[in-house]
Design a protein around this motif. Sequence first.
Motif, mmCIF file in Angstrom:
data_model
loop_
_atom_site.group_PDB
_atom_site.id
_atom_site.type_symbol
_atom_site.label_atom_id
_atom_site.label_comp_id
_atom_site.label_asym_id
_atom_site.label_seq_id
_atom_site.Cartn_x
_atom_site.Cartn_y
_atom_site.Cartn_z
ATOM 1 N N ALA A 82 44.676 46.336 39.799
ATOM 2 C CA ALA A 82 44.513 47.459 40.725
ATOM 3 C C ALA A 82 43.797 46.971 41.971
ATOM 4 O O ALA A 82 43.017 46.014 41.921
ATOM 5 C CB ALA A 82 43.727 48.590 40.074
ATOM 6 N N PHE A 83 44.061 47.628 43.099
ATOM 7 C CA PHE A 83 43.485 47.244 44.383
ATOM 8 C C PHE A 83 42.465 48.287 44.826
ATOM 9 O O PHE A 83 42.533 49.449 44.424
ATOM 10 C CB PHE A 83 44.600 47.103 45.424
ATOM 11 N N ASP A 84 41.531 47.863 45.667
ATOM 12 C CA ASP A 84 40.468 48.770 46.113
ATOM 13 C C ASP A 84 40.569 49.161 47.583
ATOM 14 O O ASP A 84 39.624 49.704 48.166
ATOM 15 C CB ASP A 84 39.091 48.150 45.847
ATOM 16 N N GLU A 117 32.048 54.644 40.573
ATOM 17 C CA GLU A 117 33.285 54.975 39.856
ATOM 18 C C GLU A 117 34.405 54.004 40.212
ATOM 19 O O GLU A 117 35.119 53.511 39.331
ATOM 20 C CB GLU A 117 33.707 56.403 40.185
ATOM 21 N N LEU A 118 34.562 53.716 41.521
ATOM 22 C CA LEU A 118 35.597 52.770 41.941
ATOM 23 C C LEU A 118 35.286 51.373 41.431
ATOM 24 O O LEU A 118 36.177 50.663 40.952
ATOM 25 C CB LEU A 118 35.710 52.758 43.468
ATOM 26 N N TRP A 119 34.031 50.957 41.532
ATOM 27 C CA TRP A 119 33.639 49.628 41.033
ATOM 28 C C TRP A 119 33.987 49.467 39.553
ATOM 29 O O TRP A 119 34.622 48.489 39.161
ATOM 30 C CB TRP A 119 32.145 49.415 41.252
ATOM 31 N N ALA A 128 37.183 47.227 35.248
ATOM 32 C CA ALA A 128 37.836 47.468 33.954
ATOM 33 C C ALA A 128 39.289 47.002 33.963
ATOM 34 O O ALA A 128 39.750 46.348 33.013
ATOM 35 C CB ALA A 128 37.762 48.952 33.611
ATOM 36 N N ILE A 129 40.020 47.320 35.032
ATOM 37 C CA ILE A 129 41.446 46.986 35.074
ATOM 38 C C ILE A 129 41.673 45.514 35.375
ATOM 39 O O ILE A 129 42.532 44.864 34.764
ATOM 40 C CB ILE A 129 42.168 47.861 36.123
ATOM 41 N N ALA A 178 34.882 45.072 45.181
ATOM 42 C CA ALA A 178 35.228 45.070 43.758
ATOM 43 C C ALA A 178 36.427 44.175 43.475
ATOM 44 O O ALA A 178 36.420 43.373 42.528
ATOM 45 C CB ALA A 178 35.509 46.503 43.286
ATOM 46 N N TYR A 179 37.460 44.294 44.288
ATOM 47 C CA TYR A 179 38.674 43.505 44.075
ATOM 48 C C TYR A 179 38.374 42.009 44.191
ATOM 49 O O TYR A 179 38.754 41.218 43.323
ATOM 50 C CB TYR A 179 39.738 43.910 45.095
#
Length: 251
Positions: free
Chosen positions: A93-95, A106-108, A113-114, A155-156
């Motif tokens: 997944a991308f951020d 939440e986004l982090w 996780a993914i 995150a990404y």
Amino acid sequence: MKRLEGKSALITGGASGLGRAQAIRFAEEGAAVAIADINAEKAHAVADEITSGGGTAIAVSIDVTDEKSVIAAVQSTINAFHRIEILSNTAGAFDNFAQSLDTSRELWDKIVAINLTSLYLVSNAVLPHMIANGRGVVLNITSGAGLRGGGGGAAYTSTKHGVVGFTRQLAAAYGHKGIRVNAIAPGLIDTPMVAHFSSDAGTKAGLSAKPAGRIGTAQDIANAALFLVSDEADFIHAVTLPVDGGLVEIL
């Protein structure tokens, strides 16, 4: 003989983009393929596409962030094919380039996780079966953002660097047990995940100055993946291969 004749592969994120391209390419080379994806409808469509062309494939429902779902998906694949020789950890997944101060907890947590925890969960579910068989290949999909800064958000970029480290550590720990572990670091690839910015005129103009002078395709990644999971790459361990048209090497 086809390059993956008689082998079976589990591909997470196999219903679209890089995962779908790998599934089709591996099946063309003789592998029985489990298309594991959270989107069951799309996974079945890819499996049907492969079987209608004479290949062997099944669709497997998976949430790569949920351990019970992962274990069930791995068991379903083994029930169908009896073993797993190849694992491609492709789900991601991308951020949207969210920098640290703009990244919510939440986004982090979602991206971690993914993009990273899922590799731990899926690999740990598959590795004991590979070790018992004395042989196996794990391929992790990272990103050019895993080799430098600026290729994604906080995150990404962090998770994709983590994939590189996880790849090296798995190789160091299990290579002597017959398990090869490598990674691919795609550059800008024409997939649904990046379509919203890869068509930008400025992006295309910037890429024209790079060695390849174009955006990559999912087929470019699938071809590199095929080599790394095949016996032709038997002496290649712990490598992260950039497949990016030369982008990382000249930055």
